[in-house]
Design a protein around this motif. Structure first.
Motif, PDB file in Angstrom:
ATOM      1  N   SER A 160      30.187  29.073  14.666  1.00 17.11           N
ATOM      2  CA  SER A 160      29.894  28.384  15.925  1.00 17.11           C
ATOM      3  C   SER A 160      30.571  27.021  15.924  1.00 17.11           C
ATOM      4  O   SER A 160      30.281  26.184  15.064  1.00 17.11           O
ATOM      5  CB  SER A 160      28.378  28.214  16.081  1.00 17.11           C
ATOM      6  N   ILE A 161      31.471  26.801  16.873  1.00 18.39           N
ATOM      7  CA  ILE A 161      32.110  25.486  17.008  1.00 18.39           C
ATOM      8  C   ILE A 161      31.056  24.431  17.305  1.00 18.39           C
ATOM      9  O   ILE A 161      31.077  23.330  16.740  1.00 18.39           O
ATOM     10  CB  ILE A 161      33.189  25.520  18.111  1.00 18.39           C
ATOM     11  N   ASP A 162      30.118  24.765  18.172  1.00 21.37           N
ATOM     12  CA  ASP A 162      29.104  23.781  18.556  1.00 21.37           C
ATOM     13  C   ASP A 162      28.326  23.297  17.334  1.00 21.37           C
ATOM     14  O   ASP A 162      27.972  22.121  17.234  1.00 21.37           O
ATOM     15  CB  ASP A 162      28.150  24.364  19.596  1.00 21.37           C
ATOM     16  N   GLU A 163      28.073  24.209  16.392  1.00 20.57           N
ATOM     17  CA  GLU A 163      27.317  23.813  15.201  1.00 20.57           C
ATOM     18  C   GLU A 163      28.193  23.122  14.160  1.00 20.57           C
ATOM     19  O   GLU A 163      27.740  22.208  13.474  1.00 20.57           O
ATOM     20  CB  GLU A 163      26.654  25.045  14.569  1.00 20.57           C
ATOM     21  N   ALA A 164      29.459  23.559  14.027  1.00 25.54           N
ATOM     22  CA  ALA A 164      30.315  23.040  12.950  1.00 25.54           C
ATOM     23  C   ALA A 164      31.018  21.738  13.317  1.00 25.54           C
ATOM     24  O   ALA A 164      31.325  20.933  12.443  1.00 25.54           O
ATOM     25  CB  ALA A 164      31.366  24.097  12.575  1.00 25.54           C
ATOM     26  N   LEU A 165      31.266  21.537  14.612  1.00 26.14           N
ATOM     27  CA  LEU A 165      32.076  20.381  15.020  1.00 26.14           C
ATOM     28  C   LEU A 165      31.510  19.038  14.555  1.00 26.14           C
ATOM     29  O   LEU A 165      32.263  18.216  14.015  1.00 26.14           O
ATOM     30  CB  LEU A 165      32.291  20.401  16.541  1.00 26.14           C
ATOM     31  N   PRO A 166      30.215  18.785  14.725  1.00 24.96           N
ATOM     32  CA  PRO A 166      29.709  17.472  14.301  1.00 24.96           C
ATOM     33  C   PRO A 166      29.950  17.193  12.820  1.00 24.96           C
ATOM     34  O   PRO A 166      30.263  16.058  12.449  1.00 24.96           O
ATOM     35  CB  PRO A 166      28.202  17.555  14.607  1.00 24.96           C
TER      36      PRO A 166
END
Ligand code: CO
Length: 136
Positions: free
Chosen positions: A15-21
């Motif tokens: 998940s980009i949303d989870e990994a990005l931060p």
């Protein structure tokens, strides 16, 4: 033959949303606007700028090659990408040196034409070639 500059390093994520931060905190870079590349079966963002940028790849469906990668190995380093000024010339040179491509014809990536060298002929590393000016 000039040395090829690195264009980016890519990491497969569920998940980009989870990994990005996490990658923004790690590098101090900011995530770009997410893009869909249907031909590769991925949604992606770049974190940071220039040759040190990281590409986060998220599969668009279970049929995506990145989905299969995640199933087999879990999240992690997926490929490294070099910038080449002339993709056809680079592919011809690499074929002549015995490198195997994953597809005969280049395809369209997020920012131009791309091709991949099979990891079996590149020391176990999937290598992407991105057609882009090398002087920047
Ligand atoms: Co890439």
């Amino acid at each position: 033959m000039p040395e090829l500059p690195l264009d980016h390093v890519a990491i497969a994520v569920r998940s980009i949303d989870e990994a990005l931060p996490l990658f923004e905190r790690l590098t101090g870079g900011r995530g770009s606007r997410p893009e869909r590349v249907e031909s590769q079966g991925v949604r992606l963002v770049f974190v940071g700028e220039g040759a040190t940028r990281i590409e986060l790849l998220e599969p668009l469906s279970a049929a995506s090659p990145v989905a299969r990668f995640l199933e087999q190995r879990g999240p992690g380093l997926h490929h490294i990408a070099y910038r080449v000024p002339d993709l056809e010339a680079a592919l011809e040179r690499l074929r002549a040196h015995g490198f195997r491509l994953t597809a005969e014809a280049p395809s369209r990536g997020a920012h131009g034409r791309i091709a991949f060298i099979h990891p079996k002929s590149a020391g176990g590393v999937l290598v992407e070639l991105v057609e882009a000016p090398v002087d920047s």
